[in-house]
Design an enzyme around this catalytic site. Structure first.
Site, PDB file in Angstrom:
ATOM      1  N   CYS A   8       0.863  -1.195   0.000  1.00 15.26           N
ATOM      2  CA  CYS A   8       0.000   0.000   0.000  1.00 15.26           C
ATOM      3  C   CYS A   8       0.894   1.239   0.000  1.00 15.26           C
ATOM      4  O   CYS A   8       2.123   1.124  -0.137  1.00 15.26           O
ATOM      5  CB  CYS A   8      -0.972  -0.008   1.175  1.00 15.26           C
ATOM      6  N   ARG A  14      -3.068  -0.488   5.673  1.00 16.75           N
ATOM      7  CA  ARG A  14      -3.730  -1.594   4.966  1.00 16.75           C
ATOM      8  C   ARG A  14      -2.844  -2.794   4.693  1.00 16.75           C
ATOM      9  O   ARG A  14      -3.252  -3.941   4.951  1.00 16.75           O
ATOM     10  CB  ARG A  14      -4.311  -1.090   3.628  1.00 16.75           C
ATOM     11  N   ASP A 123      -8.520   3.719   2.071  1.00 17.05           N
ATOM     12  CA  ASP A 123      -7.380   3.968   2.960  1.00 17.05           C
ATOM     13  C   ASP A 123      -7.859   4.565   4.284  1.00 17.05           C
ATOM     14  O   ASP A 123      -8.340   5.703   4.312  1.00 17.05           O
ATOM     15  CB  ASP A 123      -6.415   4.935   2.263  1.00 17.05           C
TER      16      ASP A 123
END
Ligand code: 4NP
Length: 151
Positions: A8, A14, A123
């Site tokens: 990410c 994440r 996100d």
């Protein structure tokens, strides 16, 4: 051995969540010895930093530890080191395509491309919602596992 790198932007929200959820899934299924699972960032923003407290709190809630993990940046050598480079969203995909323009082995995919509803994972750095991200990560990891175990 199936080698998986979760990716990410910052490697604090994440992708570490996906790393430790997938590790937990393969351990639960008695398959841990057949997998090498890690995570990395496309950016340099958070290099060396520990997992975000929101991700840590959510993982703790479901009984998963991410102790010791610190952010690192993806590098050229990762393309050969891993069989799968699984990104969380389309923006990560664009950044990865810049780093690996060819991807001859089609290793670079979004995690949720394996699910019945291919999409980005939001996100939580921006949304603040680690519960939604966790549900998406679980859906993606289950779909990915089904793909590699029952092709
Ligand atoms: P992640 O979230 O990519 O899921 O780890 C972010 C973490 C840090 C930043 C952006 C996104 N940042 O800009 O520092």
């Amino acid at each position: 051995m199936i080698r998986v790198l979760m990716i990410c932007l910052g490697n604090i929200c994440r992708s570490p969540m996906a790393e430790f959820v997938l590790k937990d899934m393969v351990e639960t299924r008695g398959l841990a010895e057949h997998f090498l699972i890690s995570s990395a960032a496309t950016s340099r923003e958070e290099l060396g930093n520990p997992v975000h407290p929101g991700t840590r709190r959510k993982l703790t809630e479901v009984g998963i530890s991410c102790a010791g993990k610190t952010a690192r940046q993806v590098c050229k050598a990762d393309y050969e080191r891993y069989d799968w480079l699984l990104v969380m969203d389309s923006s990560n995909l664009r950044d990865m395509k810049r780093l690996f323009p060819d991807d001859p082995q089609k290793k670079i995919c979004r995690l949720l491309d394996f699910s019945k509803q291919p999409r980005d994972i939001a996100d939580p750095w921006y949304t603040g919602n680690f519960d939604v991200t966790y549900d998406d990560v679980v859906e993606g990891c289950e779909a990915f596992l089904a793909h590699v175990l029952h092709p």
